[in-house]
Each structure stands twice: as C-alpha cells, then as structure tokens.
Scaffold this motif. Sequence first.
Motif, PDB file in Angstrom:
ATOM      1  N   ASP A  96       0.792  -1.288   0.074  1.00  0.00           N
ATOM      2  CA  ASP A  96       0.070   0.363   0.006  1.00  0.00           C
ATOM      3  C   ASP A  96       0.841   0.996   0.120  1.00  0.00           C
ATOM      4  O   ASP A  96       0.116   2.326   0.115  1.00  0.00           O
ATOM      5  N   MET A 146      -4.300  -7.422   6.428  1.00  0.00           N
ATOM      6  CA  MET A 146      -5.498  -6.672   5.657  1.00  0.00           C
ATOM      7  C   MET A 146      -5.235  -6.145   4.204  1.00  0.00           C
ATOM      8  O   MET A 146      -4.154  -5.939   3.956  1.00  0.00           O
ATOM      9  N   ASP A 163      -7.039  -3.619   1.759  1.00  0.00           N
ATOM     10  CA  ASP A 163      -7.745  -2.326   2.022  1.00  0.00           C
ATOM     11  C   ASP A 163      -7.863  -1.954   0.582  1.00  0.00           C
ATOM     12  O   ASP A 163      -6.675  -1.454  -0.182  1.00  0.00           O
ATOM     13  N   ASP A 164      -9.024  -1.737  -0.213  1.00  0.00           N
ATOM     14  CA  ASP A 164      -9.177  -1.512  -1.349  1.00  0.00           C
ATOM     15  C   ASP A 164      -8.211  -2.265  -2.291  1.00  0.00           C
ATOM     16  O   ASP A 164      -7.573  -1.668  -3.350  1.00  0.00           O
ATOM     17  N   ASP A 193      -1.984  -4.449   3.440  1.00  0.00           N
ATOM     18  CA  ASP A 193      -1.560  -3.399   4.579  1.00  0.00           C
ATOM     19  C   ASP A 193      -1.533  -4.318   5.814  1.00  0.00           C
ATOM     20  O   ASP A 193      -2.227  -4.420   6.502  1.00  0.00           O
ATOM     21  N   ARG A 236     -11.653  -4.159  10.277  1.00  0.00           N
ATOM     22  CA  ARG A 236     -12.428  -4.658   9.244  1.00  0.00           C
ATOM     23  C   ARG A 236     -13.631  -3.533   9.074  1.00  0.00           C
ATOM     24  O   ARG A 236     -14.190  -3.290   7.854  1.00  0.00           O
ATOM     25  N   LYS A 244     -14.484   1.509   8.179  1.00  0.00           N
ATOM     26  CA  LYS A 244     -14.857   2.515   7.112  1.00  0.00           C
ATOM     27  C   LYS A 244     -16.596   2.161   6.993  1.00  0.00           C
ATOM     28  O   LYS A 244     -17.106   2.952   5.969  1.00  0.00           O
ATOM     29  N   LYS A 299     -18.525   2.679   3.137  1.00  0.00           N
ATOM     30  CA  LYS A 299     -17.813   1.958   2.483  1.00  0.00           C
ATOM     31  C   LYS A 299     -17.773   0.453   2.747  1.00  0.00           C
ATOM     32  O   LYS A 299     -18.289   0.239   3.905  1.00  0.00           O
ATOM     33  N   ASN A 311     -13.320  -4.161   5.146  1.00  0.00           N
ATOM     34  CA  ASN A 311     -11.983  -4.638   4.654  1.00  0.00           C
ATOM     35  C   ASN A 311     -12.021  -6.035   4.740  1.00  0.00           C
ATOM     36  O   ASN A 311     -12.634  -6.436   5.808  1.00  0.00           O
ATOM     37  N   LYS A 312     -10.915  -6.540   4.011  1.00  0.00           N
ATOM     38  CA  LYS A 312     -10.773  -8.030   4.141  1.00  0.00           C
ATOM     39  C   LYS A 312      -9.633  -8.441   4.708  1.00  0.00           C
ATOM     40  O   LYS A 312      -8.595  -7.429   4.861  1.00  0.00           O
TER      41      LYS A 312
END
Length: 285
Positions: free
Chosen positions: A157, A187, A189-190, A194, A232, A235, A240, A243-244
Amino acid sequence: MALAFRGLSSCVTGRGIRQALSYSARVVPAPVTSIRVRSVSTKASAEVPVYNTLEKGEKDTLDYRMFFKHGAKEVSCWHEIPLYAGNGLLHYICEIPKETSAKMEVATDEPCTPIKQDVKKGKLRFYPYNINWNYGMLPQTWEDPGVTNPELQAAGDNDPVDVVEIGTSSAKRGGVYKVKPLGVLAMIDDGELDWKVIAISADDAKADLVNDVEDVEKHFPGEIQKVLEWFRDYKIPDGKPANKFGYDNKCMNKEFTMHVIQETHENYVKLKSGARANTEELSLI
C-alpha cells in the motif's frame, strides 16, 4: 505528491544534501541474526528518550506538523530511526495514541517525513470512533506497491508497516518505543496489502508472558479478534465496504511476522539506496 528532494531547506541544505545523497547510496539491510521464536526479558523502559519532537503549525489544522529531533538535529523518523532495537525488539513510532480518533500518519512524501493529520477532500480525517490501541509504524520498512504477494494476490500500500500495540499504557503521539512483535494480520484495503503487526510495549507488565500468537490468546483473550473487527469495520459508517483479511482472517505467528518485517525492510533499503526507482516520489530524506 511532493518530489523527494523538493523543499530540502526544511531538513538539509548544501553540504547536508550531498551527505544525505551519499548516505542513501550506502544503505544496506540491517542484519537479522535469527528469526527463531524465543523468550526475551523486556523490563527495560520501552520509550527511547534520545528522540524528541517539535510541533509546527496550529493543531487541528491542515498546517500542523510534528517533526523529530535527535539532539539539535532534525531527523526523519522513517529514515533515521533504526528498525531493530536489539534483544528481539523493534522500534516503532506512535502516530495515534489509544482512545483517540484523529487519523495521524507519517508524511512519507514530505522532507523529514513529519507526522501530520490525514486529509480527504480538503478536510482533516477522523476515525468514526476511538481506536482502542496505540497505533503507529515501523521505521525503515516499506510495503512496495510494485511487489505483489503471490499468496494474497495483492501489492503493498506504499506505506511503512503498521503496528497495533496492545499494552495497557497509553503512548504519546510522536513517542519512539521498543516493542516485541507477536503476530501479524494481512489486511486487504481497497485491493492493497496493509500488514498490521500485533506487538506489545517492552515494559508492559505482561510483556514477558507473551512471545507468540498463542500467548496473546492466553493472556489477552479475544484481543486479536477485536483488532481484526475494528480494522475490518471502521470504514462502514462512511458507507464503504468492510476491509478483508488474508489467510482466512488468521493472525500469523511470530516467525511469519519476522519474515514480513524483514521483507518490507529489504524493500525499503532498495528504495532508499536507489536500487528501486522512486516512482512514487516519496521523500528519501
């Protein structure tokens, strides 16, 4: 994003620029003698007192910056604070103290890489609720956006590696501390990888009791799951998606964590030395 050597006068000038450039060419990975999981004594004070901070600009404004100093010299917390602290410990810089919500971060695209508050659409960013742990970054690490993790199929990231410090005491913004790494969450993120390193302050009352993920579950039951759920879901209040996390939401063990840290340190060294082109226009001073 500012060019890496734009605005050098705020950090180095003249001969100092030549020294900075010369230094970057000599950067080599910090040696890691072993990544074996072992118990260490961690009762020395965790805070590193040789570093102090200098605030510039009014707080809670777009102009606010927190710079770092080593004695009288202004330094970059990303480049000039070593990653490894000895005895199995790491240095980390606290950006966001526990139970606060201002989304502070090291500005990797500004000379001397000060701490500033993140901005979105011209407004200062805040988490929708307080973060429950001390949060910060590992110096001399970098999640390279040009490197894709083959297992997770996600690239870095473009930031230093994050630290979630689970100890009982509140850290201070800009504090430099020694921590013991315990595990890591992957994580996504988009679509970007991360890493979140789970760590404990070296002088925490329970520091000697925890050396790996299973120890965290024993002495801090449910804490890793709380960390995962917080990151997770934070957001979602802004509309939004959640997160995964890779590896089936599993917190990977100490040995795996040390490999991640070493790999991201090597990515950083390549960037700092010029072996990897600075296409992201990050500040290398």
